[in-house]
Every structure is written in structure tokens, then in C-alpha cells.
Design an enzyme around this catalytic site. Sequence first.
Site, PDB file in Angstrom:
ATOM      1  N   ARG A  95       0.841  -1.211   0.000  1.00 39.70           N
ATOM      2  CA  ARG A  95       0.000   0.000   0.000  1.00 39.70           C
ATOM      3  C   ARG A  95       0.871   1.256   0.000  1.00 39.70           C
ATOM      4  O   ARG A  95       0.570   2.234  -0.692  1.00 39.70           O
ATOM      5  CB  ARG A  95      -0.917  -0.002   1.222  1.00 39.70           C
ATOM      6  CG  ARG A  95      -1.708   1.295   1.338  1.00 39.70           C
ATOM      7  CD  ARG A  95      -2.637   1.309   2.527  1.00 39.70           C
ATOM      8  NE  ARG A  95      -3.357   2.574   2.581  1.00 39.70           N
ATOM      9  CZ  ARG A  95      -4.383   2.829   3.374  1.00 39.70           C
ATOM     10  NH1 ARG A  95      -4.820   1.891   4.198  1.00 39.70           N
ATOM     11  NH2 ARG A  95      -4.993   3.999   3.362  1.00 39.70           N
ATOM     12  N   ASN A 149     -10.717  -4.076  -0.411  1.00 39.47           N
ATOM     13  CA  ASN A 149     -10.760  -2.973  -1.374  1.00 39.47           C
ATOM     14  C   ASN A 149      -9.901  -3.285  -2.599  1.00 39.47           C
ATOM     15  O   ASN A 149      -8.947  -4.034  -2.483  1.00 39.47           O
ATOM     16  CB  ASN A 149     -10.272  -1.683  -0.713  1.00 39.47           C
ATOM     17  CG  ASN A 149     -11.395  -0.943  -0.025  1.00 39.47           C
ATOM     18  OD1 ASN A 149     -12.515  -0.905  -0.536  1.00 39.47           O
ATOM     19  ND2 ASN A 149     -11.114  -0.374   1.131  1.00 39.47           N
ATOM     20  N   CYS A 171     -19.011  -2.246   1.851  1.00 36.71           N
ATOM     21  CA  CYS A 171     -18.204  -1.072   2.157  1.00 36.71           C
ATOM     22  C   CYS A 171     -18.785  -0.373   3.380  1.00 36.71           C
ATOM     23  O   CYS A 171     -19.995  -0.446   3.621  1.00 36.71           O
ATOM     24  CB  CYS A 171     -18.236  -0.139   0.949  1.00 36.71           C
ATOM     25  SG  CYS A 171     -17.254   1.350   1.159  1.00 36.71           S
ATOM     26  N   HIS A 201     -17.310   3.722  -3.505  1.00 37.78           N
ATOM     27  CA  HIS A 201     -16.491   4.916  -3.283  1.00 37.78           C
ATOM     28  C   HIS A 201     -16.773   6.006  -4.320  1.00 37.78           C
ATOM     29  O   HIS A 201     -16.011   6.954  -4.449  1.00 37.78           O
ATOM     30  CB  HIS A 201     -14.989   4.590  -3.238  1.00 37.78           C
ATOM     31  CG  HIS A 201     -14.597   3.898  -1.977  1.00 37.78           C
ATOM     32  ND1 HIS A 201     -13.282   3.704  -1.598  1.00 37.78           N
ATOM     33  CD2 HIS A 201     -15.334   3.329  -0.976  1.00 37.78           C
ATOM     34  CE1 HIS A 201     -13.237   3.057  -0.439  1.00 37.78           C
ATOM     35  NE2 HIS A 201     -14.471   2.826  -0.046  1.00 37.78           N
ATOM     36  N   TYR A 257     -15.593  10.242  -0.456  1.00 37.37           N
ATOM     37  CA  TYR A 257     -14.517   9.969  -1.409  1.00 37.37           C
ATOM     38  C   TYR A 257     -14.571  10.879  -2.630  1.00 37.37           C
ATOM     39  O   TYR A 257     -13.585  10.978  -3.361  1.00 37.37           O
ATOM     40  CB  TYR A 257     -14.538   8.495  -1.850  1.00 37.37           C
ATOM     41  CG  TYR A 257     -13.832   7.600  -0.864  1.00 37.37           C
ATOM     42  CD1 TYR A 257     -12.461   7.361  -0.962  1.00 37.37           C
ATOM     43  CD2 TYR A 257     -14.514   7.010   0.200  1.00 37.37           C
ATOM     44  CE1 TYR A 257     -11.802   6.567  -0.049  1.00 37.37           C
ATOM     45  CE2 TYR A 257     -13.857   6.218   1.121  1.00 37.37           C
ATOM     46  CZ  TYR A 257     -12.507   5.993   0.995  1.00 37.37           C
ATOM     47  OH  TYR A 257     -11.845   5.214   1.910  1.00 37.37           O
TER      48      TYR A 257
END
Length: 444
Positions: A95, A149, A171, A201, A257
Site C-alpha cells: 500500500r 478494497n 463497504c 467509493h 470519497y
Amino acid sequence: MEGIKIVTIGGGSSYTPELVEGFIKRYEKLPVRELWLVDIEAGREKLETVGALAQRMVKKAGLPMKVILSYDRREALKDADYVTTQMRVGLLDARIKDERIPLSHGMIGQETNGAAGMFKAFRTIPVILDIVKDMKELCPEAWMINFTNPAGMITEAVLRYTDYKKVIGLCNVPVNMVNGFARLLDVEPERVTMELSGLNHHIFATDVLVDGQSRLEEILEIYQHISAEDAISMKNFSTLPFSPEFIRGLHCIPCPYHNYYYFTKEQLEEELKEYKEGRVRGEVVKKVEEELFELYKDENLDVKPKQLEMRGGARYSDAACNLICSLHNNTGDIQYVDVRNNGTITNLPADSAVEAACIITSGGPKPIAVGELKTQINGTIQTIKTFERLVCEAAVTGNRDLAVTALNMNPLCASDHDANAVIHELLEAHKEYLPQFFKNERQE
């Protein structure tokens, strides 16, 4: 045998105690006989730490629920009723690369959006498709509840590249939105429902209802004068309030988002500052996780620690427990999940994944139709769906040209030159997890 068998792949996640707490709270309605926590050998230390805490939590609750730790996915999946997936291929180090490499080119690096979201999908989709293959053989009636995700793209890939229909993406953003609207309207969250239009998102609340009655106009009025502190936000990034003019013209509420798309300049400035200070979100989360696992090691700890709520995904696991409970009991309540569109949004492909308000039944989620997307939100949703479909195809085929095209489609990418540079660097950085892109080193 009586009772339910649930398998959690990525069982060594720091979120697992929240999942266990959720199953304990719902035991009367959802009698879990066996909870298998599955991870890979590289995650052994985490799985053993979090697994021991899970066992202490169940023991404290005095329930006949077995918590079984396993490194053999196929053994765990046999005859499962529900399979939850919460993995991070490449762990947090991956990440951090996803975030830092785009930022080194002046491009937003955010775990589920743009280049970083794309590469998380590239690493994850092949693994999820392998799990689905195992499920078809070993537990063909099980529901897959995915909260890895990017949940929308993963759901899209399963729907598009397998014939497995019992997949649901999940989510915590809609849960946060419902709670936020309840707070702003001063009512209990259980009384609030939303009409959702869009993608994971990338959703808009196109209606907000209390006890079935629309309160959208009231919410729109509140949102025109809201402060950053009162707006619906996430713990994993800072959000800015939208202008009254924008909210009036949009006539719906964007999810948090959308800050990345409507405040791109401001979000990029903030991320570049964090990048220079060595505290991109992945680096922050790594520290939080280390602290959590130190807490989890305490043999006297037998409850979920409060500090877990500082993670950006707080409420994910509770949402998963709610969903499984409703599927099991055929409750017919409304929840917000990623499912096959199938005409829910008439101007998106029927076979694509959308995030929608759904009535949850034992036969699966039944999406509530929203019809055609209104002009104000149609363009951005179509653009992101195009991006998602290209990402899924590139993840499955290993086609680098499609990867570059996909990133160019994303509004967070300002230049074709940057798209090529970022993709080249991220492919090299994640080479061990992306064999599909290196089948033929001379393919360029």
C-alpha cells in the site's frame, strides 16, 4: 451438523476482532458453529496473535463457537456457508508503494482511487478469482462477502469473469453516510434509509428518507451551510465541505470519497505534504496496526480494543455481520452493497457491479431501482465505470496497454506521460505479485 460455518480469508487482519465481536453480539440470530480464520504463511504471526484474541473473546462470551486458525484455504472452505474476504496482497508495504510512487509524479496516491486503487485491484483480483474457483468446488452454495478494497472492482471482476453469482461487495462508506444523516436530522440511524446512485467509493445519496418519508430537501439545506467538522467524513482522509452552489446544482449528496474528484488540487497538496514528511496514509496505518497488535498480544485482553475504531475501515466488519445475519434470517431489511446492476441503473451495463440500496433476503440482495442517472452525476459515474472495467480486464489479461488506457481515463491522472511512468514503476515495484503482466518480458 447444526450451526453455521463461516470462513474469513485474511483472518490475521487487525479488523478481525470487530468481526468476532459482531458474531458474538448476534449469536442468537446467527449461531456460528465454526469460524475459520485463514491466512498465508507470511501472515502467521498476525494470525496467531489475532486468533488467540478471538478465542479469548468467544470464551469470555461463553458461546459454543469454535475459532479455528488455518493456513490451508481449501481445508477451511469445505462446506462453508459464508466466506468473507478481507485481504491485503503484499501487506501494508505494498500500500505504501501504491501511495508514494504516484505522489512522486505529482499524482494522487489513494488506496482505492486512481493508480493506487488500480494496483491494489491488479494484485487482488487474481487471488479472489482463485478463491471463487475453490468455492465452486468445495462450498458451491456459500455466499462470498467481500470487503477487500477496491470492493466495487473486485465484485465487477467476479461477476464478469466467473459464473459464480453469490458474491456481494461491502463497504463502510454507506454506513457512515446513514449515521451522518441521522446525526444531522437528529433521529436514530435505524430510521434512516437512502437511495444510492453510483459505484463503490463513487456514490451519491439521491434521496434520504426517515421512516420511508423523503427528507432530501432538508438535508440539502443543511449541507449548504455545513462546516468541515459536521460534514460526513472518513477517518482515513480529511474532507472539505462542498459549496452551497455545488450542492444546489447537484441536488444530491456526494460521498466523502468525492473529495478526491471535486477537491483534487487541495487533496493533492495535502498528500504531497504528507509524502514529504514520510506519513502517507499507509505509513500511518502501519504504525496504528503495530500498536493494535501489541494490544492484541496481551493475554488478559478479551474484548475488541477501542483503538481499533481509529482505523479508516471501522464499521466494515459490523456491516458484514449485519449482512450475513440478514441473509441467514431472510429479514428483508435495507442495506447498501455492491451487486450486479441488472437494470437498477438503466444507463449502466446490466452485467456491471453497482453500489445500491438493496432489500436483503435469503435469496440474496434485491437492489432497489433508481432508473436513469441524472445528468449532473451521470458523466462522472460513467467515467469511473469505464476505468473499473478496463482495470478488471487488465488484471485478468495482464495487458499493460489497457492499464495505461485505464489510468488515462481516471480524472486523477493529468497526463499520458505520467500514466506511463507511474504504471511502469508500480509494475516493477510489485513484480512478485503481478505475474500476469510479466508472462512475456518482451511484450512491450
